[in-house]
Design a protein around this motif. Structure first.
Motif, PDB file in Angstrom:
ATOM      1  N   GLY A 122     -37.480  14.706  -5.910  1.00 45.72           N
ATOM      2  CA  GLY A 122     -36.137  14.327  -6.332  1.00 45.72           C
ATOM      3  C   GLY A 122     -35.074  14.492  -5.267  1.00 45.72           C
ATOM      4  O   GLY A 122     -33.918  14.107  -5.479  1.00 45.72           O
ATOM      5  N   LYS A 123     -35.431  15.048  -4.108  1.00 44.52           N
ATOM      6  CA  LYS A 123     -34.447  15.285  -3.045  1.00 44.52           C
ATOM      7  C   LYS A 123     -34.606  14.331  -1.857  1.00 44.52           C
ATOM      8  O   LYS A 123     -33.858  14.423  -0.883  1.00 44.52           O
ATOM      9  CB  LYS A 123     -34.573  16.721  -2.534  1.00 44.52           C
ATOM     10  CG  LYS A 123     -34.322  17.790  -3.588  1.00 44.52           C
ATOM     11  CD  LYS A 123     -32.865  17.769  -4.066  1.00 44.52           C
ATOM     12  CE  LYS A 123     -32.589  18.922  -5.037  1.00 44.52           C
ATOM     13  NZ  LYS A 123     -31.187  18.932  -5.490  1.00 44.52           N
ATOM     14  N   VAL A 124     -35.557  13.433  -1.929  1.00 37.08           N
ATOM     15  CA  VAL A 124     -35.801  12.534  -0.795  1.00 37.08           C
ATOM     16  C   VAL A 124     -34.597  11.642  -0.528  1.00 37.08           C
ATOM     17  O   VAL A 124     -34.186  11.434   0.619  1.00 37.08           O
ATOM     18  CB  VAL A 124     -37.064  11.687  -1.039  1.00 37.08           C
ATOM     19  CG1 VAL A 124     -37.226  10.636   0.063  1.00 37.08           C
ATOM     20  CG2 VAL A 124     -38.297  12.575  -1.092  1.00 37.08           C
ATOM     21  N   THR A 125     -34.010  11.101  -1.581  1.00 34.64           N
ATOM     22  CA  THR A 125     -32.853  10.222  -1.400  1.00 34.64           C
ATOM     23  C   THR A 125     -31.689  10.968  -0.775  1.00 34.64           C
ATOM     24  O   THR A 125     -30.980  10.427   0.089  1.00 34.64           O
ATOM     25  CB  THR A 125     -32.435   9.622  -2.749  1.00 34.64           C
ATOM     26  OG1 THR A 125     -33.540   8.882  -3.296  1.00 34.64           O
ATOM     27  CG2 THR A 125     -31.268   8.671  -2.585  1.00 34.64           C
ATOM     28  N   ALA A 126     -31.497  12.216  -1.182  1.00 34.67           N
ATOM     29  CA  ALA A 126     -30.430  13.030  -0.587  1.00 34.67           C
ATOM     30  C   ALA A 126     -30.698  13.284   0.888  1.00 34.67           C
ATOM     31  O   ALA A 126     -29.784  13.262   1.717  1.00 34.67           O
ATOM     32  CB  ALA A 126     -30.298  14.353  -1.342  1.00 34.67           C
ATOM     33  N   LEU A 127     -31.947  13.518   1.230  1.00 32.74           N
ATOM     34  CA  LEU A 127     -32.308  13.725   2.629  1.00 32.74           C
ATOM     35  C   LEU A 127     -32.005  12.469   3.446  1.00 32.74           C
ATOM     36  O   LEU A 127     -31.422  12.544   4.536  1.00 32.74           O
ATOM     37  CB  LEU A 127     -33.796  14.085   2.737  1.00 32.74           C
ATOM     38  CG  LEU A 127     -34.355  14.215   4.158  1.00 32.74           C
ATOM     39  CD1 LEU A 127     -33.698  15.379   4.890  1.00 32.74           C
ATOM     40  CD2 LEU A 127     -35.875  14.407   4.109  1.00 32.74           C
ATOM     41  N   ALA A 128     -32.380  11.320   2.912  1.00 29.85           N
ATOM     42  CA  ALA A 128     -32.128  10.066   3.619  1.00 29.85           C
ATOM     43  C   ALA A 128     -30.637   9.792   3.769  1.00 29.85           C
ATOM     44  O   ALA A 128     -30.219   9.101   4.708  1.00 29.85           O
ATOM     45  CB  ALA A 128     -32.794   8.905   2.889  1.00 29.85           C
ATOM     46  N   GLY A 129     -29.838  10.344   2.871  1.00 27.56           N
ATOM     47  CA  GLY A 129     -28.401  10.108   2.923  1.00 27.56           C
ATOM     48  C   GLY A 129     -27.656  10.954   3.933  1.00 27.56           C
ATOM     49  O   GLY A 129     -26.463  10.730   4.168  1.00 27.56           O
ATOM     50  N   LEU A 130     -28.326  11.920   4.553  1.00 29.69           N
ATOM     51  CA  LEU A 130     -27.664  12.766   5.544  1.00 29.69           C
ATOM     52  C   LEU A 130     -27.250  11.939   6.755  1.00 29.69           C
ATOM     53  O   LEU A 130     -28.011  11.094   7.237  1.00 29.69           O
ATOM     54  CB  LEU A 130     -28.588  13.895   5.986  1.00 29.69           C
ATOM     55  CG  LEU A 130     -28.988  14.920   4.912  1.00 29.69           C
ATOM     56  CD1 LEU A 130     -30.019  15.889   5.466  1.00 29.69           C
ATOM     57  CD2 LEU A 130     -27.756  15.679   4.421  1.00 29.69           C
ATOM     58  N   SER A 131     -26.046  12.187   7.259  1.00 27.18           N
ATOM     59  CA  SER A 131     -25.534  11.406   8.385  1.00 27.18           C
ATOM     60  C   SER A 131     -26.345  11.605   9.647  1.00 27.18           C
ATOM     61  O   SER A 131     -26.392  10.727  10.515  1.00 27.18           O
ATOM     62  CB  SER A 131     -24.073  11.777   8.652  1.00 27.18           C
ATOM     63  OG  SER A 131     -23.959  13.158   8.964  1.00 27.18           O
ATOM     64  N   SER A 132     -27.029  12.748   9.771  1.00 23.95           N
ATOM     65  CA  SER A 132     -27.814  13.019  10.978  1.00 23.95           C
ATOM     66  C   SER A 132     -29.172  12.332  10.962  1.00 23.95           C
ATOM     67  O   SER A 132     -29.873  12.320  11.980  1.00 23.95           O
ATOM     68  CB  SER A 132     -28.027  14.526  11.130  1.00 23.95           C
ATOM     69  OG  SER A 132     -28.737  15.043  10.014  1.00 23.95           O
ATOM     70  N   VAL A 133     -29.552  11.758   9.832  1.00 19.21           N
ATOM     71  CA  VAL A 133     -30.861  11.127   9.688  1.00 19.21           C
ATOM     72  C   VAL A 133     -30.767   9.663  10.078  1.00 19.21           C
ATOM     73  O   VAL A 133     -29.919   8.927   9.557  1.00 19.21           O
ATOM     74  CB  VAL A 133     -31.388  11.277   8.248  1.00 19.21           C
ATOM     75  CG1 VAL A 133     -32.615  10.416   8.032  1.00 19.21           C
ATOM     76  CG2 VAL A 133     -31.695  12.739   7.960  1.00 19.21           C
ATOM     77  N   ARG A 134     -31.629   9.226  10.985  1.00 20.42           N
ATOM     78  CA  ARG A 134     -31.670   7.809  11.360  1.00 20.42           C
ATOM     79  C   ARG A 134     -32.625   7.024  10.485  1.00 20.42           C
ATOM     80  O   ARG A 134     -32.348   5.905  10.086  1.00 20.42           O
ATOM     81  CB  ARG A 134     -32.081   7.658  12.825  1.00 20.42           C
ATOM     82  CG  ARG A 134     -32.331   6.200  13.183  1.00 20.42           C
ATOM     83  CD  ARG A 134     -32.453   5.918  14.631  1.00 20.42           C
ATOM     84  NE  ARG A 134     -32.817   4.519  14.837  1.00 20.42           N
ATOM     85  CZ  ARG A 134     -32.955   3.943  16.008  1.00 20.42           C
ATOM     86  NH1 ARG A 134     -32.725   4.634  17.115  1.00 20.42           N
ATOM     87  NH2 ARG A 134     -33.302   2.677  16.104  1.00 20.42           N
ATOM     88  N   ALA A 135     -33.805   7.599  10.202  1.00 21.35           N
ATOM     89  CA  ALA A 135     -34.789   6.906   9.371  1.00 21.35           C
ATOM     90  C   ALA A 135     -35.677   7.932   8.690  1.00 21.35           C
ATOM     91  O   ALA A 135     -35.871   9.040   9.195  1.00 21.35           O
ATOM     92  CB  ALA A 135     -35.635   5.950  10.220  1.00 21.35           C
ATOM     93  N   VAL A 136     -36.206   7.563   7.527  1.00 20.80           N
ATOM     94  CA  VAL A 136     -37.128   8.408   6.775  1.00 20.80           C
ATOM     95  C   VAL A 136     -38.320   7.552   6.356  1.00 20.80           C
ATOM     96  O   VAL A 136     -38.144   6.469   5.807  1.00 20.80           O
ATOM     97  CB  VAL A 136     -36.465   9.012   5.519  1.00 20.80           C
ATOM     98  CG1 VAL A 136     -37.489   9.818   4.717  1.00 20.80           C
ATOM     99  CG2 VAL A 136     -35.294   9.894   5.905  1.00 20.80           C
ATOM    100  N   ASP A 137     -39.520   8.036   6.637  1.00 16.29           N
ATOM    101  CA  ASP A 137     -40.741   7.392   6.164  1.00 16.29           C
ATOM    102  C   ASP A 137     -41.487   8.370   5.271  1.00 16.29           C
ATOM    103  O   ASP A 137     -41.656   9.539   5.633  1.00 16.29           O
ATOM    104  CB  ASP A 137     -41.670   7.017   7.321  1.00 16.29           C
ATOM    105  CG  ASP A 137     -41.081   5.965   8.242  1.00 16.29           C
ATOM    106  OD1 ASP A 137     -40.056   5.362   7.885  1.00 16.29           O
ATOM    107  OD2 ASP A 137     -41.667   5.756   9.325  1.00 16.29           O
TER     108      ASP A 137
END
Length: 888
Positions: A122-137
């Protein structure tokens, strides 16, 4: 190299439909909606609506990973493993964020901006929304490629006529069509420069692990060990890899004996850790659980580990006694393999399997599950191959003395590092492909890496985590990564990840007239062509993929414990340890070996070669295949001697960036919507698409970012007369300048070419800009029918593109006028390259396939697999193509 895909489909007022066909006459009818409801244009397997998808175009997860996330949620998975790309040097802050979200960090590289973590679902979307994150696979498993050719006999093949090619063997010359390294000029190059045969170069093989016992993979041409190191790059905790043994504490030996699991063992006195390696855990792979090749899968091998000095004993002979003869050292230390089983030298097939060992102490177990937080364990790995694929690849790239004769791989003087990134049945995980690449480049210091494994992402524009990581490795360490383009052709836009990465060299599969005969017993007319299975470009953003092509079929090494594979269509058998495979998996190591030759020459002559210069030399010197479109072959067939002539001039290409218009169903989801690195128009006419015999202008914006002259010469490669542009342009550094490309295709169908941007003061061509447009036939009321007729050579394809009317519920295809005995079929493919029906290579051919299974002459693909936004492809010939589902 790939996997079944779930690619996002989007409805348009009218979508372009692509088709390839053979036979003398074909009719297509788009059926208007009847009483049955029209399927949703996206299909039921797509989670988001088109509007929502386009609104989320900056989503760093992307549609494919969101689909994976939804599957995890539906299974009520508490956590998932993710790969994250951030800016180099910023992983510490990201790791803190992961912890705050309730996640646990596994591996990371601060220099490369890479993090692997286990995160609550349930936290993956929040992780992807972080400004420091460029991409999430999300981590996933790619199927191990099956490059075996189909073995059904073609009634026109040599095997059925009684006229067959001779089998390869000890007397086969170096320049041969079985392993056709001569077609890229590799043989001519090494013949002219014997000391530039790859010596001094280390090749990384990320794959299923290379057989350490094969005679052609023992020594280089200078006598050095062919295998420099052998590494298992899977994860001990999160991968279901049975060769990683979690060691049990508390084994104390006194009086020379101890008891474990109801069995008695003998060992020197002392304190140890112990575990058992069960052969049956590899049963579902090519090994069939028979680790010591004794004909059964029931053996269990004890492993003893002394943590104090990292000494490891393996009970390979099953006598339950651990003596000095059972001590095994890592290959990196000893340069030797141990073996399960005892080989009988009087038999052709080896009755033993080589292995090495590794150990990892105090491995954090927290990524396994929530109950393992704060716990750790020691692990020992039994390094064995998980399949034949890597050994075949290694033989193509660097084999020395195949069959004990003069037949070699492309760079017989090179050494290799084997990185096993694949499991035994399920495939190869994303994080193993990422971290195995990091290990090969950063720790093993390889010069070039071959990767013949991958998969097709939903948006194959080269912006996922692995693409970012691979590009950074190339930039920071000066390595060149070579990847198979994929086996999902002949549809347009089917090149797979990681071949879509900007700086990874993507390789398609060519095939010559001589190889069609030598490896398949098939007579064709074209001197040089492409395999139908070879993935075609362009990339989703119009970028040029593949960049080059190389031979995609080869007789090469397979593990010595495997019997030789028959080549029934060519009419001969191969001895133990040899097989004939095909796929872009075979083209990629050919190109990798070619790169090794160029690096070997550069080292011998003290010529500095940066990866960008290497790619520029290969692309500038490639031989364009006249009968193949640019989007299918890139610059063309590799030419090693010609590439070296450019590198010897100390080539340093002028750097340019490109912004070009893109029109297609996914164009709005690109990082810069409807803009990419090449012109790509796949839209229907009513949505801005290209119309046959009508001019349309495309503004290509060029920026010179590096040193070089202001003048750039413009010219074309592969232009069929559809395109025109100015002959010159002046480019001020840092200033964007528009070049107008005019397209006026004289006929319907796909048209493509490469616009050369050439600084006249530098050797070679500095930039190639792909231009691809599709002018579709437009069916009219009331029949909504399109007809086409013609013929095509054996093992070839032909395409037809049709605009699907709005509201169409199905596509009916009639294939008639097929010559008696001709094996012909059509394949239905959606606009993003996804087959809408079973595309198994032996299925639905006229005069061959079981009509009860399918009706080759007439079919009507329907339902959500053939929505209003759909496409279809008809292709003839080449039943002899890889059964694999990918790139490699």
């Amino acid at each position: 190299m790939s996997r079944p895909l779930t690619r996002r489909r989007h409805g348009l007022t009218a979508a372009v439909l692509a088709a390839a066909m053979t036979g003398s006459l074909m009719g297509l009818s788009a059926l208007p909606a009847q009483a049955a409801p029209v399927p949703h244009p996206l299909g039921t397997d797509v989670p988001d609506s088109p509007k929502k998808a386009l609104e989320s175009r900056h989503d760093k997860l992307g549609s494919h990973d969101r689909t994976l996330l939804q599957k995890a949620e539906s299974k009520k998975a508490k956590s998932v493993t993710v790969l994250v790309a951030t800016a180099p040097g910023e992983t510490e802050a990201l790791r803190e964020k992961v912890t705050q979200l309730g996640g646990r960090v596994g591996e990371f590289s601060d220099r490369l901006g890479y993090v692997r973590a286990t995160v609550p679902t349930g936290k993956v979307t929040a992780l992807a929304g972080l400004s420091s994150v460029r991409a999430v696979d999300l981590n996933e498993t790619f199927k191990i490629p099956d490059p075996s050719p189909v073995t059904a006999t073609d009634r026109k093949s040599g095997a059925s006529t009684g006229i067959t090619p001779a089998a390869p063997g000890k007397n086969t010359p170096a320049d041969n069509p079985y392993l056709p390294t001569g077609e890229t000029g590799a043989n001519d190059f090494t013949a002219a420069h014997p000391a530039w045969d790859g010596r001094g170069v280390t090749v990384g093989i990320l794959d299923t692990g290379v057989d350490g016992a094969h005679p052609a993979l023992q020594k280089t041409t200078t006598g050095s060990p062919k295998i420099k190191n052998w590494v298992t790059a899977t994860d001990p905790v999160t991968d279901a890899d049975p060769t990683w043994l979690q060691m049990s504490h508390g084994v104390t030996v006194s009086d020379g004996t101890f008891r474990y699991g109801g069995a008695d063992y003998k060992a020197p006195d002392g304190a140890y850790e112990f575990q058992v390696f069960d052969g049956d855990t590899t049963y579902s792979s090519e090994l069939r659980g028979d680790i010591n090749r004794d004909g059964d899968y029931t053996d269990s091998f004890g492993v003893l580990y002394r943590e104090s000095d990292h000494r490891i004993w393996v009970d390979a002979d099953l006598d339950r006694t651990f003596g000095d003869g059972d001590v095994v050292e890592p290959y990196a230390k000893s340069g030797k393999f141990a073996a399960f089983g005892q080989d009988d030298p009087d038999t052709a097939v080896a009755e033993s399997m080589p292995f090495t060992i590794e150990h990892r102490d105090d491995v954090d177990l927290s990524p396994r599950d929530g109950t393992s937080v704060g716990k750790s364990a020691d692990f020992v790995n039994i390094g064995i191959v998980s399949g034949s694929h890597a050994t075949h690849v290694a033989g193509i790239a660097t084999g020395n003395g195949l069959f004990g004769g003069r037949m070699n791989g492309a760079a017989p003087g090179a050494q290799i590092v084997s990185e096993r990134v694949c499991l035994f049945a399920s495939g190869c995980t994303s994080h193993a492909l990422a971290e195995g690449m990091i290990d090969a480049v950063v720790n093993q210091h390889v010069d070039v890496v071959n990767l013949s494994i991958g998969g097709l992402p939903a948006l194959n524009d080269g912006n996922n985590v692995r693409s970012v990581l691979y590009n950074r490795l190339i930039d920071d360490y000066g390595v060149q990564i070579v990847s198979s383009a994929g086996n999902d052709g002949p549809g347009m836009n089917t090149v797979a990840d990681p071949a879509v990465s900007d700086k990874v060299l993507a390789v398609g599969a060519s095939v010559s007239k001589d190889t069609w005969w030598a490896d398949y017993g098939s007579r064709v007319t074209a001197r040089q062509s492409l395999f139908p299975f070879s993935a075609r470009g362009p990339r989703e953003d119009g970028g040029m993929k593949p960049e080059v092509v190389a031979p995609g079929a080869a007789v090469s090494s397979i593990p010595t414990w495997m019997p030789g594979e028959g080549v029934p269509e060519a009419g001969y058998e191969l001895p133990a340890g040899y097989g004939m495979f095909n796929g872009t998996s075979m083209a990629s190591p050919q190109a990798t070996g070619d790169v090794a030759l160029l690096l070997s020459a550069a080292s011998a002559t003290a010529t500095k070669v940066a990866p960008a210069a290497l790619r520029s030399a290969l692309l500038s010197s490639a031989t364009h295949l006249d009968d193949q479109p640019a989007y299918a072959q890139g610059a063309g067939l590799i030419d090693v001697p010609a590439a070296w002539k450019l590198l010897a001039k100390h080539i340093s290409p002028t750097m340019y960036t490109v912004r070009a218009p893109v029109c297609g169903v996914l164009a709005g989801m690109l990082p810069t919507p409807k803009s990419g690195t090449g012109v790509y128009n796949r839209c229907a006419a009513g949505d801005g698409g290209q119309v046959a015999d009508r001019s349309k202008n495309y503004d290509v914006r060029l920026t010179r970012t590096g040193s070089g002259s202001a003048l750039a010469l413009l010219s074309w490669v592969g232009n069929d007369g559809a395109f025109s542009a100015p002959h010159t342009v002046l480019l001020t550094k840092g200033k964007e300048t528009t070049v107008t490309v005019q397209a006026r295709p004289r006929s319907a169908g796909a048209h493509s070419a490469l616009l050369r941007v050439d600084d006249p003061l530098t050797p070679g061509v500095d930039k190639l800009v792909p231009v691809t447009v599709v002018a579709a036939a437009d069916p009219a009321k009331p029949s909504y029918a399109v007809s086409a007729k013609g013929s095509v050579d054996r093992n070839g394809t032909r395409s037809v593109f049709v605009t699907v009317p709005e509201g169409a519920a199905a596509l009916k295809v009639d294939l008639s006028g097929v010559a008696d005995g001709s094996q012909t079929r059509f394949l239905a493919v959606d606009p993003q390259g996804m087959p809408v029906e079973d595309s198994a290579v032996s299925r639905c051919y006229t005069h061959f396939s079981d009509p009860a299974d399918c009706a080759p002459p007439t079919r009507a693909p329907t339902s959500n697999r053939c929505p209003a936004s759909g496409s279809s492809r008809w292709s003839r010939g080449a039943r002899r193509r890889s059964r694999r589902t990918r790139t490699g």
